[in-house]
Design an enzyme around this catalytic site. Structure first.
Site, PDB file in Angstrom:
ATOM      1  CG  HIS A  26     -39.625  18.093-105.186  1.00  0.00           C
ATOM      2  ND1 HIS A  26     -38.266  18.277-105.262  1.00  0.00           N
ATOM      3  CD2 HIS A  26     -40.098  18.412-106.417  1.00  0.00           C
ATOM      4  CE1 HIS A  26     -37.930  18.685-106.474  1.00  0.00           C
ATOM      5  NE2 HIS A  26     -39.027  18.769-107.194  1.00  0.00           N
ATOM      6  NE  ARG A  34     -26.209  21.042 -83.907  1.00  0.00           N
ATOM      7  CZ  ARG A  34     -27.388  20.874 -84.516  1.00  0.00           C
ATOM      8  NH1 ARG A  34     -28.335  21.779 -84.416  1.00  0.00           N
ATOM      9  NH2 ARG A  34     -27.638  19.784 -85.219  1.00  0.00           N
ATOM     10  CG  ASP A  94     -39.674  19.187 -92.047  1.00  0.00           C
ATOM     11  OD1 ASP A  94     -39.686  19.473 -93.263  1.00  0.00           O
ATOM     12  OD2 ASP A  94     -38.620  18.929 -91.422  1.00  0.00           O
ATOM     13  CD  GLN A 102     -28.363  20.766 -89.993  1.00  0.00           C
ATOM     14  OE1 GLN A 102     -28.111  21.110 -91.144  1.00  0.00           O
ATOM     15  NE2 GLN A 102     -29.584  20.665 -89.548  1.00  0.00           N
ATOM     16  CE  LYS A 139     -36.612  19.412 -95.138  1.00  0.00           C
ATOM     17  NZ  LYS A 139     -36.911  18.864 -93.824  1.00  0.00           N
ATOM     18  CE  LYS A 144     -37.964  20.400 -88.404  1.00  0.00           C
ATOM     19  NZ  LYS A 144     -37.814  19.107 -89.072  1.00  0.00           N
ATOM     20  CG  ASP A 172     -35.909  15.255 -86.578  1.00  0.00           C
ATOM     21  OD1 ASP A 172     -37.029  15.199 -87.118  1.00  0.00           O
ATOM     22  OD2 ASP A 172     -35.102  16.177 -86.809  1.00  0.00           O
TER      23      ASP A 172
HETATM   24  O1  C5P Z   1     -31.071  18.148 -84.969  1.00  0.00           O
HETATM   25  P1  C5P Z   1     -30.999  19.414 -85.786  1.00  0.00           P
HETATM   26  O2  C5P Z   1     -31.080  20.670 -84.969  1.00  0.00           O
HETATM   27  O3  C5P Z   1     -29.856  19.406 -86.775  1.00  0.00           O
HETATM   28  O4  C5P Z   1     -32.345  19.352 -86.630  1.00  0.00           O
HETATM   29  C1  C5P Z   1     -32.592  20.200 -87.681  1.00  0.00           C
HETATM   30  C2  C5P Z   1     -33.960  19.902 -88.233  1.00  0.00           C
HETATM   31  O5  C5P Z   1     -34.189  20.810 -89.275  1.00  0.00           O
HETATM   32  C3  C5P Z   1     -34.142  18.508 -88.815  1.00  0.00           C
HETATM   33  O6  C5P Z   1     -35.449  18.069 -88.488  1.00  0.00           O
HETATM   34  C4  C5P Z   1     -34.054  18.717 -90.308  1.00  0.00           C
HETATM   35  O7  C5P Z   1     -34.880  17.843 -91.044  1.00  0.00           O
HETATM   36  C5  C5P Z   1     -34.595  20.119 -90.437  1.00  0.00           C
HETATM   37  N1  C5P Z   1     -34.094  20.839 -91.575  1.00  0.00           N
HETATM   38  C6  C5P Z   1     -35.000  21.438 -92.382  1.00  0.00           C
HETATM   39  N2  C5P Z   1     -34.606  22.131 -93.479  1.00  0.00           N
HETATM   40  C7  C5P Z   1     -33.317  22.263 -93.745  1.00  0.00           C
HETATM   41  C8  C5P Z   1     -32.366  21.675 -92.906  1.00  0.00           C
HETATM   42  C9  C5P Z   1     -32.801  20.969 -91.809  1.00  0.00           C
HETATM   43  O8  C5P Z   1     -36.202  21.332 -92.140  1.00  0.00           O
HETATM   44  N3  C5P Z   1     -32.979  23.011 -94.780  1.00  0.00           N
END
Ligand code: C5P
Length: 274
Positions: free
Chosen positions: A72, A210, A68, A219, A70, A39, A17
């Site tokens: 919808h 984490r 990714d 988060q 998502k 990702k 990201d």
């Molecule tokens: O930096 P971090 O480890 O928090 O990144 C988590 C990643 O997971 C982010 O890219 C976020 O968009 C993604 N994510 C996801 N689905 C979720 C929660 C987070 O794809 N339900």
């Protein structure tokens, strides 16, 4: 141990990201040997263009990317979007389960059909469903009316809310499976209930991971790599603890070692990754 380390690397996905494409390429190049997949989400794709970023990753040898975005939307719009991205040769894509079974089925069908039409010369991307974002908890969903407000403030309130979230996430995962999807994204807290409901072949992808001592950022439903393995997650998505580290390859490898150690303890979880 080296096989377990390899398996652990296959189970780790870097969430890249970062908005700057040059920085992203540099990090991806360093981290790719330590992870199974990279990702790419809105942060990098919106800033640089989806085809351009995927091509840039392919150029440096990073082939197994997870787009990714998502999706919808209406089934027809999602199908056309999935077809375009499948032609770009990617390993995984996702949609929101809240888009419904018809939309999810349209996404999977479009991926399969495009793969066939391309003479199977591209990957057939795994199509997975986002259940509930790990940045949201029960109260966040109640605030927007998705679940009823929960007035009860007794000592068991947190536990009850956790169970209600779990039931919602499991029902979304079941809907994804019914639509023919390959798996679902959920927090570690819901991974085992999904495994029990959807069986061993359903791919469970868990963000919100984490390592000990890391920053929580935005988060809410967070857990450790060890607990993710214990909960039978197939793929652990980790972003900021890796890409923000001055040595991202080493940060990834530290997480790999945590995963490998947990795999050693919970050896029943050692499955061949897709
Ligand atoms: O930096 P971090 O480890 O928090 O990144 C988590 C990643 O997971 C982010 O890219 C976020 O968009 C993604 N994510 C996801 N689905 C979720 C929660 C987070 O794809 N339900």
């Amino acid at each position: 141990m080296s096989n377990t380390l390899d398996l652990a690397r296959q189970k780790l996905t870097l969430a890249l990201d970062v908005p700057d494409l040059n920085a992203a390429q540099e990090i991806a190049g360093l981290v790719a040997p330590h992870v199974g997949r990279i990702k790419l989400g809105t942060v990098i794709l919106e800033a640089n263009g989806t085809p351009q970023v995927i091509e840039a990753m392919h150029r440096i040898g990073v082939l197994n990317v997870f787009v990714d975005l998502k999706w919808h939307n209406t089934p027809d719009v999602v199908a056309k979007t999935v077809a375009s991205v499948t032609r770009m040769n990617v390993g995984m894509i996702n949609v929101h389960a809240l888009g419904g079974v018809k939309m999810m089925r349209a996404a999977k069908d479009a991926a399969m059909q495009t793969w066939e039409e391309a003479g199977r010369n591209v990957r057939c991307p795994l199509v997975i469903a986002v259940t509930i974002l790990t940045s949201q908890d029960y109260d966040d969903l109640a605030e927007i009316g998705v679940v009823p407000l929960f007035e009860h403030n007794g000592p068991d309130a947190i536990e009850i809310k956790k169970h209600k979230m779990e039931a919602l996430v499991v029902s979304l995962a079941r809907a994804a499976q019914k639509a023919g999807l390959d798996g679902a994204v959920a927090s570690v807290h819901e991974a085992l209930p999904i495994r029990n409901a959807c069986g061993p072949k359903f791919r469970i992808v868990t963000p919100g991971i984490r390592p000990a001592g890391a920053d929580k950022t935005d988060q809410k439903r967070l857990d450790t790599p060890a607990n993710a393995i214990k909960a039978e997650s197939d793929e652990l998505v980790v972003g900021s603890p890796i890409y923000k580290d001055p040595n991202p390859a080493e940060a990834a490898e530290r997480i790999v070692r945590e995963i490998a150690e947990a795999l050693g303890t919970h050896c029943g979880c050692e499955k061949t990754p897709a």
